[in-house]
Scaffold this motif. Structure first.
Motif, PDB file in Angstrom:
ATOM      1  N   ILE A 101       0.868  -1.181   0.000  1.00  0.00           N
ATOM      2  CA  ILE A 101       0.000   0.000   0.000  1.00  0.00           C
ATOM      3  C   ILE A 101       0.906   1.232   0.000  1.00  0.00           C
ATOM      4  O   ILE A 101       1.865   1.290   0.772  1.00  0.00           O
ATOM      5  N   CYS A 102       0.628   2.216  -0.872  1.00  0.00           N
ATOM      6  CA  CYS A 102       1.458   3.418  -0.929  1.00  0.00           C
ATOM      7  C   CYS A 102       0.955   4.466   0.067  1.00  0.00           C
ATOM      8  O   CYS A 102      -0.144   4.353   0.613  1.00  0.00           O
ATOM      9  N   GLN A 103       1.792   5.479   0.270  1.00  0.00           N
ATOM     10  CA  GLN A 103       1.495   6.564   1.211  1.00  0.00           C
ATOM     11  C   GLN A 103       0.125   7.195   0.941  1.00  0.00           C
ATOM     12  O   GLN A 103      -0.656   7.429   1.848  1.00  0.00           O
ATOM     13  N   GLU A 104      -0.174   7.435  -0.334  1.00  0.00           N
ATOM     14  CA  GLU A 104      -1.427   8.124  -0.669  1.00  0.00           C
ATOM     15  C   GLU A 104      -2.657   7.263  -0.408  1.00  0.00           C
ATOM     16  O   GLU A 104      -3.720   7.778  -0.058  1.00  0.00           O
ATOM     17  N   CYS A 105      -2.506   5.955  -0.610  1.00  0.00           N
ATOM     18  CA  CYS A 105      -3.664   5.078  -0.406  1.00  0.00           C
ATOM     19  C   CYS A 105      -3.807   4.636   1.043  1.00  0.00           C
ATOM     20  O   CYS A 105      -4.864   4.140   1.437  1.00  0.00           O
ATOM     21  N   TYR A 106      -2.722   4.813   1.811  1.00  0.00           N
ATOM     22  CA  TYR A 106      -2.747   4.312   3.178  1.00  0.00           C
ATOM     23  C   TYR A 106      -3.709   5.115   4.052  1.00  0.00           C
ATOM     24  O   TYR A 106      -3.755   6.324   4.015  1.00  0.00           O
ATOM     25  N   ASP A 107      -4.464   4.388   4.818  1.00  0.00           N
ATOM     26  CA  ASP A 107      -5.479   4.960   5.678  1.00  0.00           C
ATOM     27  C   ASP A 107      -5.146   4.475   7.087  1.00  0.00           C
ATOM     28  O   ASP A 107      -4.783   3.324   7.255  1.00  0.00           O
ATOM     29  N   THR A 108      -5.255   5.337   8.091  1.00  0.00           N
ATOM     30  CA  THR A 108      -4.833   4.935   9.447  1.00  0.00           C
ATOM     31  C   THR A 108      -5.594   3.730  10.009  1.00  0.00           C
ATOM     32  O   THR A 108      -5.087   3.031  10.867  1.00  0.00           O
ATOM     33  N   ASP A 109      -6.783   3.458   9.547  1.00  0.00           N
ATOM     34  CA  ASP A 109      -7.483   2.288  10.084  1.00  0.00           C
ATOM     35  C   ASP A 109      -7.165   1.004   9.303  1.00  0.00           C
ATOM     36  O   ASP A 109      -7.723  -0.055   9.557  1.00  0.00           O
ATOM     37  N   MET A 110      -6.241   1.100   8.327  1.00  0.00           N
ATOM     38  CA  MET A 110      -5.813  -0.095   7.597  1.00  0.00           C
ATOM     39  C   MET A 110      -4.873  -0.929   8.460  1.00  0.00           C
ATOM     40  O   MET A 110      -4.128  -0.368   9.255  1.00  0.00           O
ATOM     41  N   SER A 111      -4.894  -2.229   8.279  1.00  0.00           N
ATOM     42  CA  SER A 111      -3.970  -3.059   9.055  1.00  0.00           C
ATOM     43  C   SER A 111      -2.567  -2.914   8.473  1.00  0.00           C
ATOM     44  O   SER A 111      -2.386  -2.907   7.262  1.00  0.00           O
ATOM     45  N   ARG A 112      -1.593  -2.739   9.365  1.00  0.00           N
ATOM     46  CA  ARG A 112      -0.197  -2.617   8.923  1.00  0.00           C
ATOM     47  C   ARG A 112       0.459  -3.904   9.380  1.00  0.00           C
ATOM     48  O   ARG A 112       0.944  -4.008  10.503  1.00  0.00           O
ATOM     49  N   ASP A 113       0.457  -4.933   8.510  1.00  0.00           N
ATOM     50  CA  ASP A 113       0.800  -6.285   8.934  1.00  0.00           C
ATOM     51  C   ASP A 113       2.291  -6.542   9.112  1.00  0.00           C
ATOM     52  O   ASP A 113       2.675  -7.439   9.846  1.00  0.00           O
ATOM     53  N   LEU A 114       3.133  -5.788   8.392  1.00  0.00           N
ATOM     54  CA  LEU A 114       4.567  -6.109   8.395  1.00  0.00           C
ATOM     55  C   LEU A 114       5.410  -4.857   8.558  1.00  0.00           C
ATOM     56  O   LEU A 114       5.006  -3.773   8.126  1.00  0.00           O
ATOM     57  N   ASN A 115       6.607  -5.009   9.148  1.00  0.00           N
ATOM     58  CA  ASN A 115       7.536  -3.880   9.179  1.00  0.00           C
ATOM     59  C   ASN A 115       8.362  -3.876   7.888  1.00  0.00           C
ATOM     60  O   ASN A 115       8.179  -4.739   7.033  1.00  0.00           O
TER      61      ASN A 115
END
Ligand SMILES: [Zn+2]
Length: 236
Positions: free
Chosen positions: A167-181
């Motif tokens: 997911i890119c910066q522009e599409c990223y939404d704070t309620d999206m799951s951030r599964d990996l570092n």
């Protein structure tokens, strides 16, 4: 015909009904006497054995094994529980994630996986690579080269298994799951982009790989609608 044994079901005293895949089909045949350790066909009594076989028709609903020549055994003397768990999980995945008539499409990957596991003795990376091939061939390819939502190649900030990719910066939404570092995302990209099992030669961080293994397991279970049974030996 070269085959890989997937399952052995006892039939009568020393016979068994064997399910196997070749490069062209999934097959079931009767193997007389293979439960007898002295049988010349007894190598077929172990899952993931690779053998050259010849079948014949007889008075049975399945073809009958005429003769066999073992080419490769997944067994070895110093098998630990991870090695055994990996063999069981590889077999379980091919048998259960694909309908029987499609299992054979995994032949070249499974053959390479069995050989890699035994020769390189790295169950974790071998399984990650096989799982990645299974995900792709099952039609659930993960997008690791661009943003899965807008196709942009730059500014990747997250990976979401729910969305199936970067997911890119522009599409990223704070309620999206951030599964990996970040390092896990880079390792995932290497694994998904690897067309074979060559990544086995590369150094990697075991903790990151274990995170990916757990995520792959969940992703496959959700995507294919199947719950693994032979996973305990590998995650404890
Ligand atoms: Zn995007």
């Amino acid at each position: 015909m070269k085959i890989i044994v997937l399952s052995i079901n006892p039939y009568k005293e020393k016979d068994a009904i064997v399910t196997a895949i070749s490069e062209e089909e999934t097959m079931t045949f009767l193997a007389r006497g293979i439960k007898d350790p002295k049988s010349k066909n007894s190598a077929l009594n172990n899952v993931l054995t690779i053998a050259d076989i010849e079948l014949m028709d007889g008075d049975f609903k399945h073809p009958i094994l005429k003769n066999s020549k073992p080419l490769f055994s997944s067994l070895k003397i110093d098998m630990d529980e991870k090695y055994l768990g990996a063999i069981m999980l590889m077999d379980e995945m091919i048998l259960n994630l694909f309908p029987s008539e499609e299992q054979y499409i995994m032949f070249p990957y499974l053959e390479k996986a069995v050989e890699t596991l035994k020769n390189k003795n790295d169950w974790l990376m071998t399984l990650l690579l096989l799982m990645s091939h299974i995900i792709r061939l099952g039609g659930f390819q993960l997008e690791v080269n661009r943003c899965v939502l807008c196709d942009k190649r730059n500014g990747i900030v997250a990976f979401s298994f729910t969305d199936g990719g970067f997911i890119c910066q522009e599409c990223y939404d704070t309620d999206m799951s951030r599964d990996l570092n970040k390092t896990q995302m880079l390792l995932l990209r290497d694994i998904v982009n690897c067309p074979d099992f060559s990544l086995i030669e590369k150094e990697y961080n075991k903790t990151d790989a274990m995170v990916l293994f757990n995520k792959f397991q969940q992703y496959i279970e959700d995507a294919f609608g199947y719950r693994f049974k032979n996973i305990r030996l590998l995650i404890e």
